[in-house]
Design an enzyme around this catalytic site. Structure first.
Site, PDB file in Angstrom:
ATOM      1  N   GLY A 144      -7.447   4.389   3.494  1.00 47.60           N
ATOM      2  CA  GLY A 144      -7.391   5.351   4.584  1.00 47.60           C
ATOM      3  C   GLY A 144      -8.373   5.010   5.694  1.00 47.60           C
ATOM      4  O   GLY A 144      -9.466   4.501   5.447  1.00 47.60           O
TER       5      GLY A 144
ATOM      6  N   CYS B 120      -5.252  -1.772   0.886  1.00 52.91           N
ATOM      7  CA  CYS B 120      -5.396  -0.974   2.094  1.00 52.91           C
ATOM      8  C   CYS B 120      -6.013   0.370   1.734  1.00 52.91           C
ATOM      9  O   CYS B 120      -5.878   0.862   0.613  1.00 52.91           O
ATOM     10  CB  CYS B 120      -4.047  -0.787   2.777  1.00 52.91           C
TER      11      CYS B 120
ATOM     12  N   HIS C 156      -0.218   4.679  -8.729  1.00 56.32           N
ATOM     13  CA  HIS C 156      -1.385   4.530  -7.862  1.00 56.32           C
ATOM     14  C   HIS C 156      -2.285   5.763  -7.983  1.00 56.32           C
ATOM     15  O   HIS C 156      -2.314   6.609  -7.080  1.00 56.32           O
ATOM     16  CB  HIS C 156      -0.900   4.340  -6.433  1.00 56.32           C
TER      17      HIS C 156
ATOM     18  N   GLN D  18      -0.306   7.761   6.174  1.00 53.02           N
ATOM     19  CA  GLN D  18       0.013   6.476   5.575  1.00 53.02           C
ATOM     20  C   GLN D  18       1.511   6.194   5.588  1.00 53.02           C
ATOM     21  O   GLN D  18       1.928   5.050   5.737  1.00 53.02           O
ATOM     22  CB  GLN D  18      -0.546   6.416   4.152  1.00 53.02           C
TER      23      GLN D  18
ATOM     24  N   CYS E 196      -8.306   4.869  -0.949  1.00 49.89           N
ATOM     25  CA  CYS E 196      -7.624   4.166  -2.048  1.00 49.89           C
ATOM     26  C   CYS E 196      -8.457   3.037  -2.652  1.00 49.89           C
ATOM     27  O   CYS E 196      -8.217   2.635  -3.783  1.00 49.89           O
ATOM     28  CB  CYS E 196      -6.286   3.600  -1.568  1.00 49.89           C
TER      29      CYS E 196
END
Length: 384
Positions: free
Chosen positions: A370, A368, A338, A149, A89
């Site tokens: 992965g 944040c 996102h 996640q 991300c």
């Protein structure tokens, strides 16, 4: 001493999954923001040394180094290279870090950082397909757990004692802030509207829901943990399509080219933490950025913390102690969406425009990623 400055930052509107931008190829979305940078700044593309581009799902239409494809799709000279980055991300925030490091080191004089993701056309997880990307030694170390996640978000909510009501209230506020920003025209200066093949013009982020209520959010079922789960479609980020780009150079080169930078990259750091809970690294990343920068928390006037799931910024607030009023003033990924590989550049675009509009000297962005990672970046407004 060489530095790294952001001359301009632009993004597409963020489209909903299967929404208005779903008919646009990722390379064309990327080319659109590259073209917009040239139009807005007047820079000659021939001076660009590289395009550093974030993209997470490098499968199907997003393979074969989409950064280079975007350069060519934009009609830029064939002499300009491009490289595609994956830090999940945070891919396009990492693209900015690589671009800044290259400028400071003297590897670049002018560079574009940004990213793209069409989650409508290349679904999340496409790159892995039926494979196990972790391998037996990872599974052995973590007891056979496969990190996700969504479960990570559930674990964050549990560890920080965050209730479903707190998560939903934060999410509702994200939509309300984004709607207010749209109504006030605060996104207009950062968005390059996208003309669709049928002639329609997409000018606004599609994910913002107006008129939602706590009752409507409370009625949504948990997605990742049945029964006592607290993560729903309403308090998680939206699956989206979009692209964003930043033109970067040094102060000296900006003067030579007649460009007026918005901000300087003050501090750029990385952090990593537990890959199972996965989503907590923005906390140590922020602490590290503040320590390395020599700045106090109260010197930061704007924060952008990616709203991957509502527990992420809420846990960050609890541990960092920042003023909630300074966090994601115009909403975040819960409302705006996102588009994975574009989100880091989208957040930075929003941040530097806000800083310029409000005369904020220092801003901090973190998200944040992965594997339990996070980037954190502090930027300083120039001319403040």
């Amino acid at each position: 001493m060489r530095d790294a400055v952001i001359v301009d930052a632009v993004r597409t509107p963020v489209g909903r999954r299967k929404g208005a931008l779903s008919g646009v190829h990722s390379a064309d979305l990327s080319a659109h923001v590259l073209e917009a940078l040239v139009e807005r700044t007047g820079v000659d593309p021939t001076v660009v040394d590289d395009v550093v581009w974030g993209c997470v799902s490098q499968a199907g239409e997003q393979t074969l180094d989409i950064a280079r494809t975007a350069v060519l799709a934009a009609g830029w000279p064939e002499t300009i290279p491009g490289v595609t980055v994956d830090r999940q991300c945070g891919s396009s925030q990492q693209a900015l870090h690589f671009a800044a490091a290259g400028l400071v080191a003297g590897h670049y004089d002018v560079v574009v950082a940004g990213g793209v993701e069409s989650m409508s056309r290349v679904p999340m997880g496409s790159a892995a397909q039926d494979a196990d990307p972790l391998g037996p030694r990872f599974h052995a170390r973590y007891g056979g757990v496969t990190p996700t996640q969504g479960i990570g978000a559930e674990l964050v909510a549990q560890q920080w004692g965050l209730s479903r009501t707190q998560l939903d209230d934060f999410s509702l506020a994200s939509h309300e802030k984004a709607a207010a920003a749209q109504d006030a025209g605060r996104f207009d200066g950062q968005i390059a509207p996208v003309r669709l093949p049928d002639g329609d013009l997409v000018v606004r982020d599609e994910g913002v829901r107006r008129g939602s209520t706590p009752q409507a959010l409370a009625a949504l079922a948990p997605v990742f943990r049945a029964g006592d789960g607290v993560i729903t479609a309403g308090n998680a980020s939206q699956i989206s399509d979009g692209a964003a780009a930043l033109l970067m150079t040094t102060s000296e080169q900006a003067r030579r080219l007649g460009l007026v930078p918005i901000a300087r990259v003050h501090t750029a750091v990385l952090a990593a933490a537990d890959p199972v809970i996965m989503l907590t690294a923005p906390i140590p990343a922020t602490q590290k950025a503040l320590a390395r920068s020599g700045l106090r928390l109260d010197e930061i006037g704007a924060f952008e913390v990616n709203e991957a799931f509502a527990p992420v910024p809420l846990a960050w607030l609890a541990d960092i102690g920042a003023d909630p009023a300074l966090l994601n003033r115009d909403g975040g990924a819960i409302a705006l969406g996102h588009p994975l590989g574009a989100s880091g550049a989208r957040l930075m675009t929003t941040l530097v425009h806000r800083m310029r509009e409000d005369g904020i000297r220092y801003g901090l962005q973190t998200m944040c990623e992965g594997g339990g990672q996070a980037n954190a970046t502090i930027v300083e407004l120039l001319g403040s």
